[in-house]
Write a protein that holds these residues in place. Structure first.
Motif, mmCIF file in Angstrom:
data_model
loop_
_atom_site.group_PDB
_atom_site.id
_atom_site.type_symbol
_atom_site.label_atom_id
_atom_site.label_comp_id
_atom_site.label_asym_id
_atom_site.label_seq_id
_atom_site.Cartn_x
_atom_site.Cartn_y
_atom_site.Cartn_z
ATOM 1 N N VAL A 161 0.857 -1.185 0.000
ATOM 2 C CA VAL A 161 0.000 0.000 0.000
ATOM 3 C C VAL A 161 0.891 1.233 0.000
ATOM 4 N N GLN A 162 0.755 2.052 -1.032
ATOM 5 C CA GLN A 162 1.585 3.250 -1.192
ATOM 6 C C GLN A 162 0.710 4.497 -1.118
ATOM 7 N N GLY A 163 1.194 5.505 -0.399
ATOM 8 C CA GLY A 163 0.461 6.764 -0.310
ATOM 9 C C GLY A 163 0.790 7.677 -1.478
ATOM 10 N N PHE A 164 -0.184 8.456 -1.918
ATOM 11 C CA PHE A 164 0.046 9.426 -2.992
ATOM 12 C C PHE A 164 0.618 10.713 -2.415
ATOM 13 N N ARG A 165 1.435 11.370 -3.197
ATOM 14 C CA ARG A 165 1.957 12.663 -2.797
ATOM 15 C C ARG A 165 0.823 13.696 -2.773
ATOM 16 N N PRO A 166 0.914 14.690 -1.899
ATOM 17 C CA PRO A 166 -0.157 15.692 -1.798
ATOM 18 C C PRO A 166 -0.451 16.391 -3.119
ATOM 19 N N GLU A 167 0.590 16.643 -3.921
ATOM 20 C CA GLU A 167 0.392 17.365 -5.182
ATOM 21 C C GLU A 167 -0.131 16.482 -6.308
ATOM 22 N N SER A 168 -0.321 15.195 -6.047
ATOM 23 C CA SER A 168 -0.763 14.279 -7.105
ATOM 24 C C SER A 168 -2.231 14.499 -7.490
ATOM 25 N N GLY A 169 -3.013 15.058 -6.565
ATOM 26 C CA GLY A 169 -4.436 15.247 -6.840
ATOM 27 C C GLY A 169 -5.312 14.105 -6.362
ATOM 28 N N PHE A 170 -4.716 13.015 -5.887
ATOM 29 C CA PHE A 170 -5.484 11.865 -5.390
ATOM 30 C C PHE A 170 -5.683 12.024 -3.873
ATOM 31 N N VAL A 171 -6.733 12.733 -3.510
ATOM 32 C CA VAL A 171 -6.996 13.056 -2.106
ATOM 33 C C VAL A 171 -7.638 11.861 -1.405
ATOM 34 N N ASN A 172 -7.132 11.538 -0.226
ATOM 35 C CA ASN A 172 -7.642 10.414 0.579
ATOM 36 C C ASN A 172 -7.591 9.085 -0.173
ATOM 37 N N GLU A 173 -6.627 8.946 -1.080
ATOM 38 C CA GLU A 173 -6.484 7.709 -1.847
ATOM 39 C C GLU A 173 -5.110 7.091 -1.618
ATOM 40 N N GLU A 174 -5.050 5.787 -1.853
ATOM 41 C CA GLU A 174 -3.802 5.041 -1.775
ATOM 42 C C GLU A 174 -3.706 4.129 -2.987
ATOM 43 N N LEU A 175 -2.472 3.784 -3.331
ATOM 44 C CA LEU A 175 -2.242 2.859 -4.443
ATOM 45 C C LEU A 175 -1.890 1.500 -3.869
ATOM 46 N N VAL A 176 -2.606 0.498 -4.329
ATOM 47 C CA VAL A 176 -2.386 -0.861 -3.850
ATOM 48 C C VAL A 176 -1.769 -1.662 -4.994
ATOM 49 N N VAL A 177 -0.599 -2.283 -4.741
ATOM 50 C CA VAL A 177 0.178 -2.910 -5.821
ATOM 51 C C VAL A 177 0.638 -4.308 -5.398
ATOM 52 N N ALA A 178 0.560 -5.231 -6.341
ATOM 53 C CA ALA A 178 1.200 -6.545 -6.186
ATOM 54 C C ALA A 178 2.221 -6.672 -7.305
ATOM 55 N N PRO A 179 3.416 -7.137 -7.038
ATOM 56 C CA PRO A 179 4.447 -7.222 -8.080
ATOM 57 C C PRO A 179 4.078 -8.242 -9.153
ATOM 58 N N GLU A 180 4.790 -8.157 -10.267
ATOM 59 C CA GLU A 180 4.572 -9.128 -11.343
ATOM 60 C C GLU A 180 4.879 -10.533 -10.833
ATOM 61 N N HIS A 181 4.096 -11.486 -11.292
ATOM 62 C CA HIS A 181 4.357 -12.866 -10.895
ATOM 63 C C HIS A 181 3.933 -13.798 -12.022
ATOM 64 N N GLU A 182 4.757 -14.750 -12.292
ATOM 65 C CA GLU A 182 4.509 -15.762 -13.323
ATOM 66 C C GLU A 182 4.169 -15.131 -14.675
ATOM 67 N N GLY A 183 4.870 -14.047 -14.969
ATOM 68 C CA GLY A 183 4.682 -13.410 -16.264
ATOM 69 C C GLY A 183 3.471 -12.517 -16.360
ATOM 70 N N ASN A 184 2.677 -12.444 -15.313
ATOM 71 C CA ASN A 184 1.504 -11.577 -15.327
ATOM 72 C C ASN A 184 1.876 -10.145 -14.952
ATOM 73 N N LYS A 185 1.114 -9.211 -15.461
ATOM 74 C CA LYS A 185 1.327 -7.817 -15.105
ATOM 75 C C LYS A 185 1.026 -7.613 -13.617
ATOM 76 N N PRO A 186 1.591 -6.568 -13.024
ATOM 77 C CA PRO A 186 1.299 -6.318 -11.609
ATOM 78 C C PRO A 186 -0.169 -5.941 -11.414
ATOM 79 N N PHE A 187 -0.685 -6.366 -10.287
ATOM 80 C CA PHE A 187 -2.031 -5.948 -9.911
ATOM 81 C C PHE A 187 -1.929 -4.534 -9.336
ATOM 82 N N VAL A 188 -2.705 -3.609 -9.870
ATOM 83 C CA VAL A 188 -2.674 -2.207 -9.421
ATOM 84 C C VAL A 188 -4.107 -1.716 -9.255
ATOM 85 N N ALA A 189 -4.394 -1.134 -8.096
ATOM 86 C CA ALA A 189 -5.721 -0.567 -7.851
ATOM 87 C C ALA A 189 -5.574 0.689 -7.011
#
Length: 282
Positions: A196-224
């Protein structure tokens, strides 16, 4: 006096009949002439109070009562024939498949999966909005009514949108060039291998976080993107992710933050749902 009126009938020194209207009632004086022994005329009389038919006030009361009775009858009839429809609150139990064309793709979806009534029809559309009960991946059913109305004990709804692709990469593809530059550092450990990664204040994503899973078995990373934990408490679907499906469609799906524990199963279900309902190019 109110509405005073006099009417004199007959001839001679004595009136034979006099009628007065006082306070919306008729006071009728009826007299007859006779003679005494000396030959002088004598008047015998009677008085009678009669209601005046057709009073304006009474007519108004009658019309109001009639209108109220008619409205009550209409509501009773509507309740009898439309009560079930009203109780559905915009949902439908109809499982009839609708053939919807978006761009060059043909979709087949049961009506009870389609969120809005105006989209529950065959033909060309710009997009289609879908809601599903998880984990069954079913549209509206009577037994799910509390969840679909947002009053259930848990959060069990997924909200999907299928529309033409408007960008060159889906959310996973945008992580490297875009999202990774807007977050603060490596983040913190989340559920089931997520970060779980926090957005920078200047990013415009207020009260939001980025949730990421790394690439695995050739699949793209899960990002939400998700609303933070506190803001998510009052939201039915606080996380959002988009993926490319079919030949030219984008599937955006929103889900409760609580489902991050099942993100792998959820991703597989989304892919399977798209394959099952996209029937190919037009």
């Amino acid at each position: 006096m109110v509405g005073e009126r006099y009417l004199i009938l007959g001839s001679g020194p004595w009136p034979r009949q006099v009628q007065l209207t006082i306070n919306q009632h008729s006071l009728r004086y009826i007299g007859s002439v006779s003679h005494n022994r000396s030959g002088r005329p004598m008047l015998s009389s009677t008085y009678r109070i009669e209601p005046i038919a057709g009073s304006l006030h009474l007519r108004r009361v009658f019309y109001c009562v009639a209108v109220l009775a008619f409205m009550s009858l209409c509501l009773a009839v509507a309740g009898r024939f439309l009560g079930h429809t009203i109780s559905l609150g915009g949902h439908t139990e109809d499982g009839t498949f609708q053939e919807i064309i978006i761009g060059n793709s043909v979709l087949e979806l049961p009506a009870n999966m389609i969120r809005f009534d105006k989209q529950r029809r065959n033909g060309v559309a710009e997009r289609v909005d879908i809601y599903l009960h998880w984990p069954e991946m079913l549209g509206y059913q009577p037994e799910f009514i509390q969840d679909f109305n947002g009053s259930g004990s848990g959060k069990r709804l997924l909200f999907l949108t299928l529309e033409p692709r408007a960008i060159s990469q889906d959310m996973s593809g945008r992580y490297g060039p875009i999202y990774s530059t807007l977050t603060n550092g490596p983040g913190v450990k989340g559920p089931k291998g997520l970060t779980v990664q926090g957005f920078r204040p200047e990013s415009g994503f207020v009260n939001e976080e980025l949730v990421v899973a790394p690439e695995h078995e050739g699949n793209k990373p899960f990002v939400a993107r998700c609303l933070d934990a506190e803001t998510s408490k009052g939201n039915l679907a606080s996380c959002q992710r988009d993926i490319f499906v079919g030949k030219d469609l984008q599937l955006t799906y929103r889900f409760p933050r609580e489902m991050l524990e099942d993100w792998q199963a959820l991703e597989q279900q989304m892919q399977a749902f798209a394959k099952a309902h996209i029937k190919g190019p037009q």
